[in-house]
Design a protein around this motif. Structure first.
Motif, mmCIF file in Angstrom:
data_model
loop_
_atom_site.group_PDB
_atom_site.id
_atom_site.type_symbol
_atom_site.label_atom_id
_atom_site.label_comp_id
_atom_site.label_asym_id
_atom_site.label_seq_id
_atom_site.Cartn_x
_atom_site.Cartn_y
_atom_site.Cartn_z
ATOM 1 N N THR A 253 -13.848 6.310 -32.271
ATOM 2 C CA THR A 253 -12.789 6.537 -33.259
ATOM 3 C C THR A 253 -13.412 7.180 -34.498
ATOM 4 O OG1 THR A 253 -11.406 4.706 -32.522
ATOM 5 C CG2 THR A 253 -11.158 5.389 -34.811
ATOM 6 N N ARG A 254 -12.759 8.224 -34.977
ATOM 7 C CA ARG A 254 -13.244 8.919 -36.185
ATOM 8 C C ARG A 254 -12.458 8.362 -37.373
ATOM 9 N NH1 ARG A 254 -12.260 13.913 -38.943
ATOM 10 N NH2 ARG A 254 -14.225 14.902 -39.627
ATOM 11 N N LEU A 255 -13.153 7.596 -38.207
ATOM 12 C CA LEU A 255 -12.486 6.893 -39.307
ATOM 13 C C LEU A 255 -12.867 7.531 -40.643
ATOM 14 C CD1 LEU A 255 -10.809 4.475 -40.358
ATOM 15 C CD2 LEU A 255 -12.976 3.204 -40.506
ATOM 16 N N ARG A 256 -11.855 7.903 -41.379
ATOM 17 C CA ARG A 256 -12.050 8.400 -42.734
ATOM 18 C C ARG A 256 -11.728 7.274 -43.704
ATOM 19 N NH1 ARG A 256 -14.557 12.200 -45.932
ATOM 20 N NH2 ARG A 256 -13.379 12.536 -47.853
ATOM 21 N N VAL A 257 -12.725 6.877 -44.515
ATOM 22 C CA VAL A 257 -12.499 5.870 -45.551
ATOM 23 C C VAL A 257 -12.156 6.627 -46.836
ATOM 24 C CG1 VAL A 257 -13.468 3.942 -46.841
ATOM 25 C CG2 VAL A 257 -14.142 4.297 -44.447
ATOM 26 N N MET A 258 -10.946 6.411 -47.326
ATOM 27 C CA MET A 258 -10.484 7.148 -48.501
ATOM 28 C C MET A 258 -11.350 6.803 -49.719
ATOM 29 S SD MET A 258 -6.373 6.625 -47.963
ATOM 30 C CE MET A 258 -6.000 7.364 -49.560
ATOM 31 N N LYS A 259 -11.531 7.781 -50.575
ATOM 32 C CA LYS A 259 -12.238 7.495 -51.821
ATOM 33 C C LYS A 259 -11.302 6.749 -52.770
ATOM 34 C CE LYS A 259 -11.160 11.751 -54.370
ATOM 35 N NZ LYS A 259 -11.740 12.909 -55.086
ATOM 36 N N VAL A 260 -11.899 6.051 -53.681
ATOM 37 C CA VAL A 260 -11.113 5.309 -54.669
ATOM 38 C C VAL A 260 -10.845 6.240 -55.854
ATOM 39 C CG1 VAL A 260 -11.098 3.320 -56.209
ATOM 40 C CG2 VAL A 260 -12.131 3.124 -53.935
ATOM 41 N N GLU A 261 -9.585 6.377 -56.222
ATOM 42 C CA GLU A 261 -9.226 7.265 -57.328
ATOM 43 C C GLU A 261 -9.755 6.715 -58.650
ATOM 44 O OE1 GLU A 261 -7.879 10.218 -57.028
ATOM 45 O OE2 GLU A 261 -7.831 9.928 -54.851
ATOM 46 N N PRO A 262 -10.093 7.604 -59.585
ATOM 47 C CA PRO A 262 -10.643 7.157 -60.872
ATOM 48 C C PRO A 262 -9.784 6.129 -61.588
ATOM 49 C CG PRO A 262 -10.938 9.518 -60.624
ATOM 50 C CD PRO A 262 -10.102 9.076 -59.465
ATOM 51 N N THR A 263 -8.483 6.266 -61.435
ATOM 52 C CA THR A 263 -7.583 5.330 -62.136
ATOM 53 C C THR A 263 -7.679 3.913 -61.574
ATOM 54 O OG1 THR A 263 -5.809 6.041 -60.658
ATOM 55 C CG2 THR A 263 -5.944 7.120 -62.815
ATOM 56 N N SER A 264 -8.296 3.763 -60.390
ATOM 57 C CA SER A 264 -8.430 2.426 -59.807
ATOM 58 C C SER A 264 -9.669 1.703 -60.309
ATOM 59 C CB SER A 264 -8.471 2.526 -58.276
ATOM 60 O OG SER A 264 -7.259 3.047 -57.776
ATOM 61 N N TYR A 265 -10.522 2.423 -61.036
ATOM 62 C CA TYR A 265 -11.705 1.805 -61.609
ATOM 63 C C TYR A 265 -11.410 1.368 -63.044
ATOM 64 C CZ TYR A 265 -14.500 3.641 -57.722
ATOM 65 O OH TYR A 265 -15.013 3.920 -56.490
ATOM 66 N N PRO A 266 -12.061 0.332 -63.516
ATOM 67 C CA PRO A 266 -11.879 -0.061 -64.924
ATOM 68 C C PRO A 266 -12.526 0.987 -65.838
ATOM 69 C CG PRO A 266 -13.626 -1.354 -63.907
ATOM 70 C CD PRO A 266 -12.999 -0.562 -62.796
ATOM 71 N N PRO A 267 -11.914 1.247 -66.993
ATOM 72 C CA PRO A 267 -12.488 2.258 -67.896
ATOM 73 C C PRO A 267 -13.791 1.765 -68.512
ATOM 74 C CG PRO A 267 -10.666 1.142 -68.958
ATOM 75 C CD PRO A 267 -10.689 0.643 -67.549
ATOM 76 N N ILE A 268 -14.693 2.707 -68.747
ATOM 77 C CA ILE A 268 -15.932 2.357 -69.427
ATOM 78 C C ILE A 268 -15.627 2.109 -70.904
ATOM 79 C CG2 ILE A 268 -16.558 4.788 -69.858
ATOM 80 C CD1 ILE A 268 -19.512 3.887 -69.412
ATOM 81 N N GLN A 269 -16.306 1.164 -71.498
ATOM 82 C CA GLN A 269 -16.077 0.808 -72.897
ATOM 83 C C GLN A 269 -17.337 1.112 -73.711
ATOM 84 O OE1 GLN A 269 -13.111 -0.427 -73.929
ATOM 85 N NE2 GLN A 269 -12.315 -0.402 -71.818
ATOM 86 N N CYS A 270 -17.115 1.571 -74.960
ATOM 87 C CA CYS A 270 -18.228 1.868 -75.867
ATOM 88 C C CYS A 270 -18.164 0.931 -77.064
ATOM 89 C CB CYS A 270 -18.178 3.322 -76.323
ATOM 90 S SG CYS A 270 -19.533 3.780 -77.435
ATOM 91 N N GLU A 271 -19.240 0.315 -77.362
ATOM 92 C CA GLU A 271 -19.343 -0.620 -78.474
ATOM 93 C C GLU A 271 -19.073 0.107 -79.807
ATOM 94 O OE1 GLU A 271 -22.721 -3.874 -79.689
ATOM 95 O OE2 GLU A 271 -23.353 -1.769 -79.517
#
Length: 496
Positions: free
Chosen positions: A361-379
């Motif tokens: 079986t040829r399985l494609r694992v979708m990438k995670v969209e940027p909006t699904s990651y938590p935003p980086i924070q700057c002090e």
């Protein structure tokens, strides 16, 4: 001849010998054992041969040889008289089978010359065996209960690793076991239509211990076809005495293997178009599962395994412990899925000890969209603005909360781009690559100000302009990297 003349004469003549000769001695076997063919032919009796006692034969007179056994000069079993002169080829005496008692004996003779003077020979030891091996009253071979009727010899039984593609049968004990006995066993479609399978010869350990088991190989059983079959045996000792045929053990054979069918596997919760499937790794469920189709032909004792990805590549694994709820379902751990984010892999299965594997079986694992990651924070930022005056002496710390599919196989790269205060050119900073550690899986990365942008970098930037923070994640320990950032970009305006 009067016995008083033949009592314990001195040994002066050479020992006789037999023609045919005895069988070669074997360890723990009988001494000078005669094969039954040496004495059983009435038209060709056993010859007792004697060394000529004259260098130059006499011309007249008679001489006699008396053969006796076991030091008993008074009991003669055969006599021959010669009229001189004797031919060189005539120094023998023939013994009929009825004059050869069974057992080990010392064979001697007395030669009485033409002057009636006796002379005794040295003995020659020989063994006569006239008794055939006697089988047990219930002489049929003993087969494992798993294959005895009403059970069958099945493909599954032969394929089981413990059975090693063969069926073993125990030999019932029998009377007069001897070293050198030859067991011959047979296999056939009836108790009178059979062919030889093999032979084995018993050693002293077999006589003193447990008789060895007889082997019926899977190839032989399959070649003979399915149906009712019979197994039997016969025993022949070294002397050539043959037992009767044993009772026949009756068996049912159903060993023709069902052809294996290994259709491609399915990944639970994946969108499927035949062998091509797509998995959204963020769909909420407890774990990832590869399903072996129920249409696969799996034998009862088969040990299944599932291969996730190409062997010996990062993220790949072979999983052979099925879920307790379904023996055809195999759990795939999250790190093995995360390693293939945005990639395609092959998934297939097989059976331990079988070369053939399933369709892939040829399985494609979708990438995670940027909006699904938590935003980086700057002090030190307020809204989207960072005041230079708020930046600490050792720089501004960056933090990212934990994210879905976060594993310790992942490496983070942070790239910061701003506008130079000299010539309005881009100023770029790559922070050192950061490998995710176990504590980050709970707390996120950067706590304790472990990831910082040095204040010297901000010194190079033009005030009132935006700087951009990009986050890249490698899911395979830094072997491959995405072309564009994984996380949503962070825009910060730098002010005084």
């Amino acid at each position: 001849m009067p016995s008083t003349k033949l009592n314990k004469l001195p040994l002066t003549m050479k020992a006789p010998w037999t023609n045919p000769e005895p069988l070669p001695d074997i360890p723990d076997g009988e001494t000078n054992l005669l094969h039954r063919s040496a004495w059983s032919d009435v038209d060709k009796p056993l010859r007792i041969e004697i060394c000529p006692w004259y260098e130059f034969p006499l011309d007249s007179g008679t001489e006699r040889v008396d053969v006796f056994l076991d030091d008993d000069e008074s009991t003669i079993i055969e006599t021959r008289t010669w009229t001189l002169p004797m031919s060189e080829d005539d120094y023998y005496i023939e013994l009929g089978a009825h004059k050869l008692p069974e057992g080990e004996h010392a064979l001697s003779y007395i030669m009485t010359n033409f002057l009636e003077l006796p002379a005794r020979s040295y003995p020659f030891t020989l063994t006569v065996d006239k008794t055939s091996p006697r089988l047990a009253a219930d002489s049929a071979l003993i087969f494992p209960s798993e294959v005895k009727p009403p059970q069958s010899i099945t493909a599954a039984y032969l394929a089981h690793p413990l059975n090693n593609d063969q069926v073993l049968a125990s030999l019932p004990d029998y009377t007069d076991k001897k070293v050198g006995d030859v067991i011959t066993w047979y296999w056939g479609i009836s108790d009178s239509d059979f062919e030889q399978v093999d032979t084995l010869t018993l050693a002293i350990d077999d006589i003193n211990g447990v008789l060895p088991k007889l082997t019926f190989t899977g190839d032989m059983i399959r070649d003979s076809g399915d149906g009712q079959r019979f197994a039997l045996y016969q025993i022949e000792d070294r002397a050539g005495n043959i037992s009767v045929l044993s009772d026949a053990a009756e068996l049912n054979v159903n060993a023709d293997p069902i052809p294996r069918v290994f259709p491609w596997p399915t990944i639970q919760n994946a969108d499927s178009t035949g062998k091509n499937q797509i998995l959204n790794p963020l769909i909420p469920y407890n774990y990832y599962v590869v399903e072996v189709p129920e249409s696969a032909v799996i034998y009862p004792d088969d040990k299944l395994w599932v291969q996730w990805g190409d062997p010996n590549t990062f993220g790949a694994g072979r999983f052979d412990v099925p879920l307790s709820s379904n023996p055809l379902h195999f759990k795939i751990p999250m790190p093995s899925v995360a390693a293939y984010l945005g990639k395609t892999l092959q998934v297939y299965y097989g059976v331990e000890g079988v070369l053939e594997t399933s369709d892939q079986t040829r399985l494609r694992v979708m990438k995670v969209e940027p909006t699904s990651y938590p935003p980086i924070q700057c002090e030190g930022t307020s809204g989207s603005t960072l005041k230079y005056s708020n930046i600490k002496a050792d720089g501004a710390a960056l933090t990212i909360e934990q994210w879905s599919l976060m594993t310790t196989d992942q490496v983070v790269q942070i790239k910061i781009t701003g506008v130079s205060n000299v010539g309005n050119e881009a100023e770029v900073l790559y922070l050192p690559e950061y490998s995710v550690v176990e504590s980050d899986l709970t707390h996120g990365i950067g706590l304790g100000r472990t990831i910082r942008v040095e204040k010297s970098f901000f010194n190079k930037l033009k005030r009132g302009e935006n700087l951009t923070v990009r986050v890249f994640v490698s899911f395979d320990q830094g072997v491959t990297w995405p072309i564009i950032e994984n996380f949503t970009k962070l825009y910060i305006k730098l002010s005084d």
